[in-house]
Motif scaffolding. Structure first.
Motif, mmCIF file in Angstrom:
data_model
loop_
_atom_site.group_PDB
_atom_site.id
_atom_site.type_symbol
_atom_site.label_atom_id
_atom_site.label_comp_id
_atom_site.label_asym_id
_atom_site.label_seq_id
_atom_site.Cartn_x
_atom_site.Cartn_y
_atom_site.Cartn_z
ATOM 1 N N GLY A 119 45.150 -66.750 62.738
ATOM 2 C CA GLY A 119 44.467 -66.164 61.601
ATOM 3 C C GLY A 119 45.278 -65.012 61.034
ATOM 4 O O GLY A 119 46.313 -64.632 61.552
ATOM 5 N N VAL A 120 44.766 -64.469 59.945
ATOM 6 C CA VAL A 120 45.423 -63.357 59.277
ATOM 7 C C VAL A 120 44.977 -62.051 59.924
ATOM 8 O O VAL A 120 43.784 -61.838 60.141
ATOM 9 N N VAL A 121 45.951 -61.189 60.249
ATOM 10 C CA VAL A 121 45.654 -59.927 60.923
ATOM 11 C C VAL A 121 46.420 -58.789 60.253
ATOM 12 O O VAL A 121 47.509 -58.994 59.727
ATOM 13 N N PRO A 122 45.864 -57.573 60.291
ATOM 14 C CA PRO A 122 46.599 -56.427 59.756
ATOM 15 C C PRO A 122 47.611 -55.906 60.774
ATOM 16 O O PRO A 122 47.347 -55.900 61.972
ATOM 17 N N VAL A 123 48.768 -55.498 60.299
ATOM 18 C CA VAL A 123 49.799 -54.874 61.126
ATOM 19 C C VAL A 123 50.315 -53.640 60.395
ATOM 20 O O VAL A 123 50.083 -53.476 59.203
ATOM 21 N N GLN A 124 51.031 -52.790 61.106
ATOM 22 C CA GLN A 124 51.560 -51.566 60.513
ATOM 23 C C GLN A 124 53.062 -51.453 60.754
ATOM 24 O O GLN A 124 53.547 -51.776 61.836
ATOM 25 N N MET A 125 53.756 -51.001 59.725
ATOM 26 C CA MET A 125 55.185 -50.744 59.801
ATOM 27 C C MET A 125 55.424 -49.273 59.450
ATOM 28 O O MET A 125 54.834 -48.762 58.504
ATOM 29 N N THR A 126 56.284 -48.610 60.218
ATOM 30 C CA THR A 126 56.658 -47.229 59.931
ATOM 31 C C THR A 126 58.068 -47.238 59.360
ATOM 32 O O THR A 126 58.959 -47.902 59.902
#
Length: 56
Positions: free
Chosen positions: A26-33
């Motif tokens: 499924g579609v999930v949120p991720v974070q990039m710095t």
């Protein structure tokens, strides 16, 4: 933290941390710095498709 929206004008000079894509289907949120060209640090949240889906 900023949330990515389509066609945002991003100034990414250096990626500090990129996300590990989760083992989910499924579609999930991720974070990039990342740092911009002025040396300012940003955290960007965006959506990706998880790696847990199987074809067939």
């Amino acid at each position: 933290m900023e949330r990515y929206e389509y066609a945002m004008d991003l100034d990414i000079a250096h990626v500090i941390k990129s996300p590990d894509i989760p083992e989910v289907c499924g579609v999930v949120p991720v974070q990039m710095t990342y740092e911009d060209h002025q040396g300012k640090r940003h955290v960007l949240e965006y959506l990706v498709m998880g790696k847990g889906c199987q074809n067939g």
